[in-house]
Design a protein around this motif. Structure first.
Motif, PDB file in Angstrom:
ATOM      1  N   CYS A 104     102.420  16.957   8.844  1.00  0.00           N
ATOM      2  CA  CYS A 104     103.705  17.655   8.838  1.00  0.00           C
ATOM      3  C   CYS A 104     104.818  16.610   8.862  1.00  0.00           C
ATOM      4  CB  CYS A 104     103.808  18.571  10.051  1.00  0.00           C
ATOM      5  SG  CYS A 104     102.507  19.829  10.117  1.00  0.00           S
ATOM      6  N   PRO A 105     105.330  16.250   7.684  1.00  0.00           N
ATOM      7  CA  PRO A 105     106.346  15.204   7.609  1.00  0.00           C
ATOM      8  C   PRO A 105     107.683  15.638   8.203  1.00  0.00           C
ATOM      9  CG  PRO A 105     106.024  16.201   5.462  1.00  0.00           C
ATOM     10  CD  PRO A 105     104.998  16.805   6.377  1.00  0.00           C
ATOM     11  N   ARG A 106     108.506  14.647   8.456  1.00  0.00           N
ATOM     12  CA  ARG A 106     109.835  14.917   9.030  1.00  0.00           C
ATOM     13  C   ARG A 106     110.769  15.558   7.997  1.00  0.00           C
ATOM     14  NH1 ARG A 106     109.271  12.649  13.825  1.00  0.00           N
ATOM     15  NH2 ARG A 106     108.196  10.659  14.008  1.00  0.00           N
ATOM     16  N   LEU A 107     110.638  15.201   6.732  1.00  0.00           N
ATOM     17  CA  LEU A 107     111.480  15.794   5.688  1.00  0.00           C
ATOM     18  C   LEU A 107     110.637  16.739   4.842  1.00  0.00           C
ATOM     19  CD1 LEU A 107     113.651  12.690   4.735  1.00  0.00           C
ATOM     20  CD2 LEU A 107     114.217  14.563   6.291  1.00  0.00           C
ATOM     21  N   GLU A 108     110.221  16.321   3.668  1.00  0.00           N
ATOM     22  CA  GLU A 108     109.400  17.163   2.787  1.00  0.00           C
ATOM     23  C   GLU A 108     108.137  16.409   2.407  1.00  0.00           C
ATOM     24  OE1 GLU A 108     109.837  20.388   1.698  1.00  0.00           O
ATOM     25  OE2 GLU A 108     111.515  20.455   3.092  1.00  0.00           O
ATOM     26  N   PRO A 109     107.013  17.112   2.240  1.00  0.00           N
ATOM     27  CA  PRO A 109     105.774  16.444   1.817  1.00  0.00           C
ATOM     28  C   PRO A 109     105.943  15.751   0.469  1.00  0.00           C
ATOM     29  CG  PRO A 109     105.312  18.691   2.541  1.00  0.00           C
ATOM     30  CD  PRO A 109     106.807  18.545   2.459  1.00  0.00           C
ATOM     31  N   ASP A 110     105.071  14.789   0.223  1.00  0.00           N
ATOM     32  CA  ASP A 110     105.022  14.089  -1.062  1.00  0.00           C
ATOM     33  C   ASP A 110     105.091  15.140  -2.175  1.00  0.00           C
ATOM     34  OD1 ASP A 110     104.384  12.629  -3.326  1.00  0.00           O
ATOM     35  OD2 ASP A 110     102.479  11.882  -2.566  1.00  0.00           O
ATOM     36  N   PRO A 111     106.073  15.050  -3.080  1.00  0.00           N
ATOM     37  CA  PRO A 111     106.215  16.048  -4.151  1.00  0.00           C
ATOM     38  C   PRO A 111     104.966  16.186  -5.021  1.00  0.00           C
ATOM     39  CG  PRO A 111     108.121  14.576  -4.110  1.00  0.00           C
ATOM     40  CD  PRO A 111     107.133  14.035  -3.133  1.00  0.00           C
ATOM     41  N   ALA A 112     104.129  15.157  -5.069  1.00  0.00           N
ATOM     42  CA  ALA A 112     102.911  15.223  -5.880  1.00  0.00           C
ATOM     43  C   ALA A 112     101.970  16.325  -5.396  1.00  0.00           C
ATOM     44  CB  ALA A 112     102.191  13.871  -5.868  1.00  0.00           C
ATOM     45  N   TRP A 113     102.111  16.768  -4.163  1.00  0.00           N
ATOM     46  CA  TRP A 113     101.253  17.837  -3.640  1.00  0.00           C
ATOM     47  C   TRP A 113     101.652  19.209  -4.161  1.00  0.00           C
ATOM     48  CZ3 TRP A 113      96.900  16.217  -2.170  1.00  0.00           C
ATOM     49  CH2 TRP A 113      96.731  15.070  -1.389  1.00  0.00           C
ATOM     50  N   GLY A 114     102.877  19.372  -4.617  1.00  0.00           N
ATOM     51  CA  GLY A 114     103.304  20.685  -5.105  1.00  0.00           C
ATOM     52  C   GLY A 114     103.888  21.540  -4.000  1.00  0.00           C
ATOM     53  N   ASP A 115     103.438  22.786  -3.937  1.00  0.00           N
ATOM     54  CA  ASP A 115     104.002  23.775  -3.020  1.00  0.00           C
ATOM     55  C   ASP A 115     104.020  23.292  -1.571  1.00  0.00           C
ATOM     56  OD1 ASP A 115     104.324  25.492  -5.136  1.00  0.00           O
ATOM     57  OD2 ASP A 115     102.465  26.580  -4.762  1.00  0.00           O
ATOM     58  N   VAL A 116     104.993  23.819  -0.821  1.00  0.00           N
ATOM     59  CA  VAL A 116     105.164  23.505   0.592  1.00  0.00           C
ATOM     60  C   VAL A 116     105.068  24.816   1.380  1.00  0.00           C
ATOM     61  CG1 VAL A 116     106.764  22.626   2.337  1.00  0.00           C
ATOM     62  CG2 VAL A 116     106.640  21.521   0.087  1.00  0.00           C
ATOM     63  N   ALA A 117     104.339  24.774   2.492  1.00  0.00           N
ATOM     64  CA  ALA A 117     104.251  25.911   3.402  1.00  0.00           C
ATOM     65  C   ALA A 117     105.025  25.573   4.671  1.00  0.00           C
ATOM     66  CB  ALA A 117     102.792  26.213   3.727  1.00  0.00           C
ATOM     67  N   LYS A 118     105.526  26.614   5.339  1.00  0.00           N
ATOM     68  CA  LYS A 118     106.331  26.407   6.548  1.00  0.00           C
ATOM     69  C   LYS A 118     105.933  27.417   7.607  1.00  0.00           C
ATOM     70  CE  LYS A 118     110.166  24.682   3.870  1.00  0.00           C
ATOM     71  NZ  LYS A 118     111.567  24.540   3.692  1.00  0.00           N
ATOM     72  N   ALA A 119     106.140  27.009   8.876  1.00  0.00           N
ATOM     73  CA  ALA A 119     105.886  27.921   9.994  1.00  0.00           C
ATOM     74  C   ALA A 119     106.703  27.477  11.192  1.00  0.00           C
ATOM     75  CB  ALA A 119     104.402  27.931  10.356  1.00  0.00           C
ATOM     76  N   SER A 120     107.025  28.435  12.040  1.00  0.00           N
ATOM     77  CA  SER A 120     107.608  28.160  13.356  1.00  0.00           C
ATOM     78  C   SER A 120     106.538  28.507  14.368  1.00  0.00           C
ATOM     79  CB  SER A 120     108.856  29.012  13.593  1.00  0.00           C
ATOM     80  OG  SER A 120     109.890  28.596  12.747  1.00  0.00           O
ATOM     81  N   ILE A 121     106.150  27.518  15.138  1.00  0.00           N
ATOM     82  CA  ILE A 121     105.047  27.694  16.079  1.00  0.00           C
ATOM     83  C   ILE A 121     105.577  27.580  17.493  1.00  0.00           C
ATOM     84  CG2 ILE A 121     102.841  26.762  16.866  1.00  0.00           C
ATOM     85  CD1 ILE A 121     102.403  25.814  13.959  1.00  0.00           C
ATOM     86  N   SER A 122     105.354  28.629  18.288  1.00  0.00           N
ATOM     87  CA  SER A 122     105.802  28.653  19.675  1.00  0.00           C
ATOM     88  C   SER A 122     104.657  28.215  20.579  1.00  0.00           C
ATOM     89  CB  SER A 122     106.260  30.062  20.052  1.00  0.00           C
ATOM     90  OG  SER A 122     106.701  30.072  21.399  1.00  0.00           O
ATOM     91  N   VAL A 123     104.926  27.192  21.384  1.00  0.00           N
ATOM     92  CA  VAL A 123     103.938  26.661  22.317  1.00  0.00           C
ATOM     93  C   VAL A 123     104.360  27.045  23.727  1.00  0.00           C
ATOM     94  CG1 VAL A 123     102.804  24.578  23.191  1.00  0.00           C
ATOM     95  CG2 VAL A 123     103.492  24.697  20.780  1.00  0.00           C
TER      96      VAL A 123
END
Length: 182
Positions: free
Chosen positions: A15-34
């Protein structure tokens, strides 16, 4: 030869600080409560590349690599209980302890990774070839780990925290695993 291990961190790697390497394509996101107990909770907003998770799962399966979570996410088992279900991959894996202080009192420094290098050294008391992926701590403590495990084949990868693991990093891992003696 022993089963190779992958010591894997979450932040700045999966889980990178900005955006994943663009070569991977699509990006998924989530908010996780601990939930930390006593009414305290924190929310972690994370994003990752689903194709990266698939590539890692494939690598682990193809080469029989043991996944070992080495991340601050291990507290309260948040890695396996909260993050992994969102990733839809990388299930299971063994967790190295994040709660026990480092062996040398006074040297605990939060997120600087001393505890991570010590956990690897402890885990390598039963040597096995290993890959260690961490965006900051490989650079800070990689030499210490290499010195302590100098007879054990190893590959240390410090991804750029802004983009996390890249397609090239996975290719390096694959090449390294192919070259391990059987």
């Amino acid at each position: 030869m022993s089963v190779p291990r992958l010591y894997l961190s979450v932040n700045g790697c999966l889980c990178p600080r900005l955006e994943p390497d663009p070569a991977w394509g699509d990006v998924a996101k989530a908010s996780i409560s601990v939930e930390h107990g006593d009414g305290h909770a924190s929310t972690r907003n994370v994003h990752w590349a689903p194709r990266l998770i698939t590539a890692l799962d494939s690598l682990l399966m193809q080469y029989g690599v043991e996944l070992v979570w080495l991340t601050s996410w291990n507290e309260l088992d948040a890695t396996r209980q909260l993050l992994v279900p969102e990733l839809h991959g990388l299930s299971g894996g063994r967790m190295l302890d994040v709660t026990t202080p480092p062996k040398n009192p006074g040297q605990t420094d939060g997120e600087t990774g001393l505890w991570k290098s010590q956990r690897i050294e402890e885990d390598q008391s039963v040597p096995a070839p290993f890959i260690w992926i961490d965006d900051a701590d490989v650079q800070l403590h990689g030499d210490k780990v290499l010195s302590a495990t100098h007879e054990t084949p190893s590959l240390l990868i410090p991804p750029r925290s802004e983009v996390g693991l890249t397609v090239d990093d996975i290719a390096r891992m694959r090449t390294w695993l192919e070259q391990l003696p059987t």
